[in-house]
Design an enzyme around this catalytic site. Structure first.
Site, PDB file in Angstrom:
ATOM      1  N   CYS A  41       1.857 -32.900 -84.634  1.00 44.14           N
ATOM      2  CA  CYS A  41       3.283 -32.921 -84.962  1.00 44.14           C
ATOM      3  C   CYS A  41       3.544 -33.941 -86.072  1.00 44.14           C
ATOM      4  O   CYS A  41       2.840 -34.939 -86.191  1.00 44.14           O
ATOM      5  CB  CYS A  41       4.092 -33.288 -83.715  1.00 44.14           C
ATOM      6  SG  CYS A  41       5.878 -33.267 -84.002  1.00 44.14           S
ATOM      7  N   ASP A  43       5.850 -35.945 -86.139  1.00 48.63           N
ATOM      8  CA  ASP A  43       6.477 -37.131 -85.542  1.00 48.63           C
ATOM      9  C   ASP A  43       5.740 -38.410 -85.951  1.00 48.63           C
ATOM     10  O   ASP A  43       4.516 -38.508 -85.785  1.00 48.63           O
ATOM     11  CB  ASP A  43       6.456 -36.983 -84.010  1.00 48.63           C
ATOM     12  CG  ASP A  43       7.356 -37.993 -83.321  1.00 48.63           C
ATOM     13  OD1 ASP A  43       7.186 -39.210 -83.564  1.00 48.63           O
ATOM     14  OD2 ASP A  43       8.225 -37.573 -82.541  1.00 48.63           O
ATOM     15  N   ARG A  45       5.470 -41.121 -84.673  1.00 46.29           N
ATOM     16  CA  ARG A  45       4.849 -41.916 -83.606  1.00 46.29           C
ATOM     17  C   ARG A  45       3.492 -41.371 -83.163  1.00 46.29           C
ATOM     18  O   ARG A  45       2.883 -41.899 -82.245  1.00 46.29           O
ATOM     19  CB  ARG A  45       5.808 -41.981 -82.401  1.00 46.29           C
ATOM     20  CG  ARG A  45       7.114 -42.674 -82.732  1.00 46.29           C
ATOM     21  CD  ARG A  45       8.159 -42.384 -81.692  1.00 46.29           C
ATOM     22  NE  ARG A  45       8.504 -40.959 -81.640  1.00 46.29           N
ATOM     23  CZ  ARG A  45       9.364 -40.427 -80.773  1.00 46.29           C
ATOM     24  NH1 ARG A  45       9.947 -41.192 -79.872  1.00 46.29           N
ATOM     25  NH2 ARG A  45       9.633 -39.134 -80.808  1.00 46.29           N
ATOM     26  N   HIS A  97       2.739 -33.465 -78.196  1.00 47.84           N
ATOM     27  CA  HIS A  97       3.102 -34.717 -77.521  1.00 47.84           C
ATOM     28  C   HIS A  97       4.344 -34.513 -76.677  1.00 47.84           C
ATOM     29  O   HIS A  97       5.182 -33.676 -76.989  1.00 47.84           O
ATOM     30  CB  HIS A  97       3.299 -35.848 -78.543  1.00 47.84           C
ATOM     31  CG  HIS A  97       4.477 -35.663 -79.433  1.00 47.84           C
ATOM     32  ND1 HIS A  97       5.666 -36.330 -79.245  1.00 47.84           N
ATOM     33  CD2 HIS A  97       4.673 -34.864 -80.506  1.00 47.84           C
ATOM     34  CE1 HIS A  97       6.532 -35.966 -80.177  1.00 47.84           C
ATOM     35  NE2 HIS A  97       5.957 -35.073 -80.961  1.00 47.84           N
ATOM     36  N   CYS A 100       8.652 -34.275 -77.605  1.00 44.14           N
ATOM     37  CA  CYS A 100       8.650 -33.749 -78.977  1.00 44.14           C
ATOM     38  C   CYS A 100      10.057 -33.273 -79.370  1.00 44.14           C
ATOM     39  O   CYS A 100      10.659 -32.440 -78.682  1.00 44.14           O
ATOM     40  CB  CYS A 100       7.649 -32.600 -79.073  1.00 44.14           C
ATOM     41  SG  CYS A 100       7.550 -31.905 -80.731  1.00 44.14           S
TER      42      CYS A 100
HETATM   43 ZN   LIG Z   1       6.905 -33.638 -82.084  1.00 42.49          ZN
END
Ligand SMILES: [Zn+2]
Length: 212
Positions: A41, A43, A45, A97, A100
């Site tokens: 992803c 993302d 993090r 994750h 998400c």
């Molecule tokens: Zn995500």
């Protein structure tokens, strides 16, 4: 934090790495030899090489919102083909994750603009297993959809042209499905690893059976 600061920090980082590992960048610039392809992803993090403690150069990375593998996405398909044919990667990791944002957006009826086209596929996954999701509360639904999304993307990937061709040509390639916990930094193997075209459906059905 501003853009100028990024250049300052970059300089500090490069000096620090060179100090700790003399010749690091010189060596890295000569070859790219990753053992893994990571599809994760976007993302911020979930930084791919960092969470598995690998150096830059050790993992080839493709990221998009909610780690989708769509056969009509030329970006993702080109990365997969390059990883298999040129880099000769043998292990492909699809990593989702919990928590998400893309998956959560798919769980609401709100309009999000263009991103709705992207998360359409995740909404379809939710609809496909609606009986199962109806029995869960909100947080269980979000977690299970994150896991199910990974299993579906592993299955999608196994059915793409680059993978079918590679397996046909007797290449040894394994597709794994992992999920990452933002709250503890730990990866979990969803045990949905596919290593051949003939096992694709069997493993998909087994993985679904364990989950829903
Ligand atoms: Zn995500």
């Amino acid at each position: 934090m501003n853009i100028e600061k990024l250049f300052e920090q970059n300089k500090i980082w490069a000096e620090q790495i060179e100090h700790e590992h003399p010749g690091f960048f010189e060596e890295l610039s000569k070859q790219q030899n990753p053992k893994f392809l990571w599809i994760g992803c976007s993302d911020s993090r979930v930084p791919a090489n960092q969470i598995v403690n690998l150096k830059p150069g050790e993992v080839f990375v493709h990221r998009n919102i909610a780690n989708q593998v769509l056969s009509n996405d030329f970006n993702c398909m080109s990365v997969v083909q390059f990883a298999i044919e040129v880099l000769e990667v043998e292990d492909i990791i699809v990593c989702g994750h919990y928590g998400c944002g893309g998956v959560n957006a798919a769980l609401t009826r709100n309009a999000h603009g263009l991103v709705d086209y992207w998360i359409w596929n995740i909404r379809n996954i939710k609809n496909k297993y609606s009986d199962f999701f109806n029995s869960l509360n909100k947080s269980e639904t979000a977690d299970k959809l994150c896991e199910l999304n990974v299993i579906e993307q592993v299955h999608n990937l196994a059915n793409t042209k680059p993978l079918k061709e590679a397996w046909n040509n007797k290449k040894n390639i394994n597709i794994h499905g992992f999920i990452y916990g933002l709250n503890n930094g730990l990866l979990k193997n969803l045990n949905t690893t596919v290593s051949s075209e003939k096992d694709t459906e069997k493993i998909y059905q087994e993985s679904l059976g364990k989950l829903i």
